[in-house]
Design an enzyme around this catalytic site. Sequence first.
Site, PDB file in Angstrom:
ATOM      1  CB  SER A 126      -0.350   8.410 -14.395  1.00 18.14           C
ATOM      2  OG  SER A 126       0.731   7.971 -15.175  1.00 18.14           O
ATOM      3  CG  ASP A 150      -4.227   8.865 -20.473  1.00 19.55           C
ATOM      4  OD1 ASP A 150      -4.974   8.427 -21.363  1.00 19.55           O
ATOM      5  OD2 ASP A 150      -3.052   9.202 -20.692  1.00 19.55           O
ATOM      6  CG  HIS A 286      -0.496  11.067 -19.132  1.00 16.00           C
ATOM      7  ND1 HIS A 286      -1.186   9.871 -18.991  1.00 16.00           N
ATOM      8  CD2 HIS A 286       0.354  11.135 -18.067  1.00 16.00           C
ATOM      9  CE1 HIS A 286      -0.775   9.240 -17.904  1.00 16.00           C
ATOM     10  NE2 HIS A 286       0.147   9.984 -17.329  1.00 16.00           N
TER      11      HIS A 286
END
Length: 311
Positions: A126, A150, A286
């Site tokens: 992220s 992700d 996620h």
Amino acid sequence: MTENPTAARTRDEFAYLPGQAERLGREAPSAERLALDLPGGRALSALRLGTGLPQVVLLHGAGLNAHTWDTTALALGAPVLAIDLPGHGDSTWRDDADYRPRTLAPDVILGIEEWAAAPVVLVGHSLGGITAAAVAAQRPDLVASLVLVDITPGASGGGGSAELRRFYERTDFDSREAAVEHAMGFGLGGSLEDARRGVFHNTRVRDDGRVEWKHHFARIAQQALAAPADAATPALVDESGWDDLAAVRAPLLLIRGERGYVDTAAADDFARRLHDAEVVALAAPHNVQEAAPVELAELIASRIHPNGTRP
């Protein structure tokens, strides 16, 4: 029951590792907390798991901390350095609350130079992924391979962002168990045991006995909720991330969670822009590092070169 503040402060942060390692059929590695003084009186904190200088460096996402990688690191079975990004974990909050990737990159660079065996396999989840891209663009000599987990500069995050804003309507609690209940109520943390471990690592006990989130993002999110509806909040991840990725010369791998922030359209856009990059999908949300740590560790391991040089 309210947790005893003294007990909470003195509890061993690595006490969970033996149980996690046993469930994976592994031996618990040596583990230590590191600290590095930064310009302006700030400090950078990190975890080193395993013996020897790490060839793998892990950067977490917004609102998390270095311990989010514990199970992945155990599954990997190699020395790793997991850095607390500024404003997270035990690293100092920034007075300017600027947590854009290019702002964070210089601190990460200092951490890699101090604690790792460069060039490294740099893995970022992220916000940590776009920060890793900024590091690789600024200092190609430090990065043998870049792995994004992700995230792309074009990933929307789906409805998760609004849900997280609601989550941070509460930023302090009577006890860690109350924080666990709050997290479980939002479907966060996985099992009860995993949620307790995550809350322990991501909270601190104040002098008044109240428990609060360690990271600055909880405070920032609460301030955003109190701001006028038309107030603009600068994006952490913007088009500059594409410029950094285009400048990366190391082999590039995107690992997306099939139920995460990078949908097929975002993954296709990534592949179109970066022709030489590899894209792999895992059956995970996620937080791939927590939901599919073994599969993620296998992909990271495939990027490690025995001599620490570029594959």
